[in-house]
Motif scaffolding. Sequence first.
Motif, PDB file in Angstrom:
ATOM      1  N   UNK A   1       0.855  -1.390   0.051  1.00  0.00           N
ATOM      2  CA  UNK A   1       0.070  -0.068  -0.115  1.00  0.00           C
ATOM      3  C   UNK A   1       0.763   1.300   0.023  1.00  0.00           C
ATOM      4  N   UNK A   2       0.648   2.225  -0.748  1.00  0.00           N
ATOM      5  CA  UNK A   2       1.230   3.485  -0.795  1.00  0.00           C
ATOM      6  C   UNK A   2       1.502   4.081   0.488  1.00  0.00           C
ATOM      7  N   UNK A   3       0.357   4.126   1.136  1.00  0.00           N
ATOM      8  CA  UNK A   3       0.125   4.707   2.307  1.00  0.00           C
ATOM      9  C   UNK A   3       1.165   4.096   3.534  1.00  0.00           C
ATOM     10  N   UNK A   4       1.325   2.854   3.264  1.00  0.00           N
ATOM     11  CA  UNK A   4       2.398   2.175   4.186  1.00  0.00           C
ATOM     12  C   UNK A   4       3.887   2.495   3.578  1.00  0.00           C
ATOM     13  N   UNK A   5       3.992   2.527   2.555  1.00  0.00           N
ATOM     14  CA  UNK A   5       5.289   2.897   1.930  1.00  0.00           C
ATOM     15  C   UNK A   5       5.972   4.238   2.163  1.00  0.00           C
ATOM     16  N   UNK A   6       4.939   5.184   2.274  1.00  0.00           N
ATOM     17  CA  UNK A   6       5.227   6.865   2.268  1.00  0.00           C
ATOM     18  C   UNK A   6       5.445   6.920   3.596  1.00  0.00           C
ATOM     19  N   UNK A   7       4.859   6.204   4.766  1.00  0.00           N
ATOM     20  CA  UNK A   7       5.105   6.278   6.203  1.00  0.00           C
ATOM     21  C   UNK A   7       6.046   5.526   6.931  1.00  0.00           C
ATOM     22  N   UNK A   8       6.170   4.260   6.640  1.00  0.00           N
ATOM     23  CA  UNK A   8       7.214   3.489   7.301  1.00  0.00           C
ATOM     24  C   UNK A   8       8.383   3.081   6.503  1.00  0.00           C
ATOM     25  N   UNK A   9       9.767   3.113   6.976  1.00  0.00           N
ATOM     26  CA  UNK A   9      10.828   2.761   6.439  1.00  0.00           C
ATOM     27  C   UNK A   9      11.190   1.452   6.564  1.00  0.00           C
ATOM     28  N   UNK A  10      11.137   0.551   5.859  1.00  0.00           N
ATOM     29  CA  UNK A  10      11.109  -0.740   6.237  1.00  0.00           C
ATOM     30  C   UNK A  10      12.594  -1.332   6.134  1.00  0.00           C
ATOM     31  N   UNK A  11      13.453  -0.621   6.310  1.00  0.00           N
ATOM     32  CA  UNK A  11      15.067  -0.987   6.379  1.00  0.00           C
ATOM     33  C   UNK A  11      15.271  -0.805   7.957  1.00  0.00           C
ATOM     34  N   UNK A  12      14.400  -0.184   8.611  1.00  0.00           N
ATOM     35  CA  UNK A  12      14.571   0.123   9.986  1.00  0.00           C
ATOM     36  C   UNK A  12      13.471  -0.655  11.043  1.00  0.00           C
ATOM     37  N   UNK A  13      13.718  -1.057  12.060  1.00  0.00           N
ATOM     38  CA  UNK A  13      12.735  -1.883  13.006  1.00  0.00           C
ATOM     39  C   UNK A  13      11.292  -1.308  12.820  1.00  0.00           C
ATOM     40  N   UNK A  14      10.335  -2.275  12.675  1.00  0.00           N
ATOM     41  CA  UNK A  14       8.870  -2.171  12.951  1.00  0.00           C
ATOM     42  C   UNK A  14       8.451  -2.906  13.879  1.00  0.00           C
ATOM     43  N   UNK A  15       7.319  -2.605  14.648  1.00  0.00           N
ATOM     44  CA  UNK A  15       6.481  -3.236  15.629  1.00  0.00           C
ATOM     45  C   UNK A  15       5.239  -3.591  14.743  1.00  0.00           C
ATOM     46  N   UNK A  16       5.326  -5.037  14.706  1.00  0.00           N
ATOM     47  CA  UNK A  16       3.740  -5.391  14.289  1.00  0.00           C
ATOM     48  C   UNK A  16       2.880  -5.985  15.090  1.00  0.00           C
ATOM     49  N   UNK A  17       1.714  -5.081  15.337  1.00  0.00           N
ATOM     50  CA  UNK A  17       0.687  -5.524  16.350  1.00  0.00           C
ATOM     51  C   UNK A  17      -0.441  -5.871  15.553  1.00  0.00           C
ATOM     52  N   UNK A  18      -0.730  -7.296  16.232  1.00  0.00           N
ATOM     53  CA  UNK A  18      -1.699  -8.091  15.869  1.00  0.00           C
ATOM     54  C   UNK A  18      -2.749  -8.507  16.941  1.00  0.00           C
TER      55      UNK A  18
ATOM     56  N   UNK B   1      10.188  -7.267   7.298  1.00  0.00           N
ATOM     57  CA  UNK B   1      10.736  -6.481   8.292  1.00  0.00           C
ATOM     58  C   UNK B   1      12.083  -6.903   8.835  1.00  0.00           C
ATOM     59  N   UNK B   2      12.887  -5.848   9.054  1.00  0.00           N
ATOM     60  CA  UNK B   2      14.382  -6.138   9.353  1.00  0.00           C
ATOM     61  C   UNK B   2      14.672  -6.804  10.556  1.00  0.00           C
ATOM     62  N   UNK B   3      15.644  -7.267  10.970  1.00  0.00           N
ATOM     63  CA  UNK B   3      16.176  -7.774  12.202  1.00  0.00           C
ATOM     64  C   UNK B   3      15.920  -6.360  13.085  1.00  0.00           C
ATOM     65  N   UNK B   4      15.427  -6.818  14.454  1.00  0.00           N
ATOM     66  CA  UNK B   4      15.249  -5.857  15.251  1.00  0.00           C
ATOM     67  C   UNK B   4      13.907  -5.622  15.448  1.00  0.00           C
ATOM     68  N   UNK B   5      13.026  -6.029  14.487  1.00  0.00           N
ATOM     69  CA  UNK B   5      11.627  -5.581  14.515  1.00  0.00           C
ATOM     70  C   UNK B   5      10.840  -6.580  15.414  1.00  0.00           C
ATOM     71  N   UNK B   6       9.391  -6.397  15.864  1.00  0.00           N
ATOM     72  CA  UNK B   6       8.850  -7.044  17.168  1.00  0.00           C
ATOM     73  C   UNK B   6       7.513  -7.327  16.343  1.00  0.00           C
ATOM     74  N   UNK B   7       7.115  -8.493  17.020  1.00  0.00           N
ATOM     75  CA  UNK B   7       5.686  -9.201  16.777  1.00  0.00           C
ATOM     76  C   UNK B   7       5.080  -8.939  18.284  1.00  0.00           C
ATOM     77  N   UNK B   8       3.920  -8.251  18.448  1.00  0.00           N
ATOM     78  CA  UNK B   8       3.049  -8.349  19.495  1.00  0.00           C
ATOM     79  C   UNK B   8       1.603  -8.825  19.116  1.00  0.00           C
ATOM     80  N   UNK B   9       1.177  -9.740  20.044  1.00  0.00           N
ATOM     81  CA  UNK B   9       0.030 -10.245  19.731  1.00  0.00           C
ATOM     82  C   UNK B   9      -0.973 -10.770  20.830  1.00  0.00           C
TER      83      UNK B   9
END
Length: 270
Positions: free
Chosen positions: A143-160, A184-192
């Motif tokens: 999605x363009x909204x995601x690509x314009x907001x998040x830098x996927x070369x840096x850690x992201x927390x995925x919350x589900x 998502x790169x190393x250092x990212x997180x999953x919260x569920x």
Amino acid sequence: MPDNGWPADRIDTENAHSARIYDYILGGKDYYPADKEAGEAMTREWPAFPVHMRANRDFMNRAVRRLAEDAGVRQFLDIGTGIPTSPNLHEIAQAVAPESRVVYVDNDPIVLTLSQGLLASAPEGRTAYVEADFRDPAAILGAPELRETLDLSRPVALTVIAIVHFMLDEDDAVGVVRRLLEPLPSGSYLAMSIGTAEFAPAEVGRVAREYAARGMPMRLRTLAEAHEFFDGLDLVEPGIVQVHKWHPDDGAQGVRDEDVAMYGAVARKP
């Protein structure tokens, strides 16, 4: 047609919806009579239902705050956002770090209609909303909204949070989560948080039947099945526990195990 331009006829007001039931139980205002009826029926079957719902919401708040404070995460991808309920995820993250960026994802038209409440970012940060189905990771990630907001070369927390119990076996919830984590790169997180019937099987079973009767069948999971979502990740202490036991604060005092039907965990991608 609401003021924001989205067609009101996309919103089904005749049948209950899980996000609006959640809103009703949490004391919100964005629900319809069918949602109130459903919430009241479920609470009759399991009087602890509101306690369970609040415990799940509080877990999300604590997990996001700790990810921002302790792990230094500044980017969040929230799947199955639901109806805006303050504090929203970006408010929690930006209270710690105003530069935090958040992308919300949901496919419910009423969430889209109310999404302005999710977009009031701190000026240093940014929020965006993606209308997409959780079961379509490619659409979310592309999605363009995601690509314009998040830098996927840096850690992201995925919350589900409180969504996979609405995914049946044929939906491959574990596979979907893995596909979302993959870029998502190393250092990212999953919260569920993951629905379970292991602590009050009779009561939770009756609630699940009420959901199913309204067209929302559920797939509740055991602890062993919850672990499948975190294969290959490093669980943050205390691992997978009931949500009220994950770094509890004063709000979790006095909550009984049998009143909570949700596992929760946070894990780091190596």
